[in-house]
Scaffold this active site. Structure first.
Site, PDB file in Angstrom:
ATOM      1  N   SER A  33       0.882  -1.178   0.166  1.00 35.89           N
ATOM      2  CA  SER A  33       0.024  -0.172  -0.169  1.00 35.89           C
ATOM      3  C   SER A  33       0.928   1.195   0.023  1.00 35.89           C
ATOM      4  CB  SER A  33      -0.882   0.008   1.357  1.00 35.89           C
ATOM      5  OG  SER A  33      -1.770   1.203   1.418  1.00 35.89           O
TER       6      SER A  33
ATOM      7  N   TYR B 165      -2.018  -0.269  10.869  1.00 36.39           N
ATOM      8  CA  TYR B 165      -1.861  -0.647   9.595  1.00 36.39           C
ATOM      9  C   TYR B 165      -0.837  -0.346   8.818  1.00 36.39           C
ATOM     10  CZ  TYR B 165      -4.064  -0.931   4.679  1.00 36.39           C
ATOM     11  OH  TYR B 165      -4.350  -1.469   3.471  1.00 36.39           O
TER      12      TYR B 165
END
Ligand code: NDP
Length: 254
Positions: free
Chosen positions: A141, A154
């Site tokens: 990501s 995260y």
């Protein structure tokens, strides 16, 4: 130039039941790959396999359980006798401040986003080493490249994945095994449902209403955009490793 053919490549996708994983399964299926698909939601996997046709199989898989990931890889081996590509795509994104100390969420997140990837790598590597060939792709990501508040755990999982996949590249580069992370910005998928923070979800929904349609369109990728990147990585010849592809929607700032 179009690269190597995906036709007949055996591709295992973990986290295939929606979003990026499902779009990738559809695209690779169209290109003739032999697909072995895993995730927890059986109804979604069943529908997807029915849509793709008989070169796709599925097995219910919880990536947080080592035995489930092993089972999926075993299924690919028993059906096809080899694995050309493992695509670790499963992930969740609870969002909270560190001060909220949501230990249960954090454990689940680390187990899914990090241990799930390690289970896949650990069980695929002996096979790929014997083959002297293999490609392991993981969805990382932009959140694995920059940190921002209320997303720190995260971010941590995605930084960890980036480190692990780079280490995999270094360790296995002389054994014919390639390692790639695909790092999207914002993609329109069901990931937002895993935020587990009603206030933030509400605030995001309200914010979206204030954005003009043209800007909103430029601020989000489709899952198919990421699937195209995954196909591009697989289509490269064996001497080419794409280590990281960062793909942002055009208007994304971070
Ligand atoms: P989705 O929620 O649509 O897809 C997530 C996939 O992961 C589903 O197939 C889900 O299947 C699977 N999954 C989640 N937990 C588990 C588990 N314990 N075991 C097996 N499978 C699991 O979201 P996306 O398509 O967006 O997410 C795919 C990946 O992309 C994730 O790794 C995410 O972090 C990453 N990403 C997403 C971005 C975005 O903006 N959407 C941006 C950057 C990266 P099931 O629930 O059926 O088990």
């Amino acid at each position: 130039m179009i690269g190597l053919s995906i036709k007949d490549k055996v591709v295992v996708i973990v986290g295939a039941s929606s979003g990026i994983g499902a779009a990738t399964a559809r695209l690779l299926g169209e290109k003739g790959a032999k697909l072995v698909l895993g995730a927890r939601r059986e109804s979604r996997l069943k529908e997807l396999v029915a849509e793709i046709g008989n070169q796709a199989l599925y097995q219910v898989t919880d990536v947080a359980k080592e035995e489930d990931v092993k089972g999926l890889i075993d299924l690919a081996m028993s059906e096809y006798g080899r694995i050309d590509v493992l695509y670790n795509n499963a992930g969740i994104m609870p969002r909270e401040f560190l001060r909220e100390a949501k230990f249960a969420n954090w454990e689940k997140e680390l187990q899914t986003n990090v241990m799930g990837v390690l289970y896949g790598i650990g069980h695929a590597l002996p096979i790929m080493r014997k083959q002297k060939d293999g490609l392991i792709i993981t969805t990382d990501s932009v959140a694995g490249h920059v940190v921002y508040p209320e997303s720190v755990v995260y971010n941590g999982t995605k930084y960890a994945v980036r480190a692990i996949m780079e280490g995999l590249r270094q360790e296995e580069r002389l054994h014919g095994i390639r390692s790639t992370i695909v790092s999207p910005g914002s993609v329109g998928t069901e990931l937002m449902k895993t935020i587990d923070n009603p206030e933030m979800e509400k605030a995001m929904a309200e914010m979206m209403k204030t954005i003009s349609p043209e800007y909103a369109r430029m601020n989000v990728l489709d899952p198919e955009d990421v699937a195209n990147a995954v196909a591009y990585v697989i289509e490269q010849p064996k001497h080419v490793t794409i280590s990281d592809m960062i793909i942002r929607p055009t208007a994304q700032e971070v």
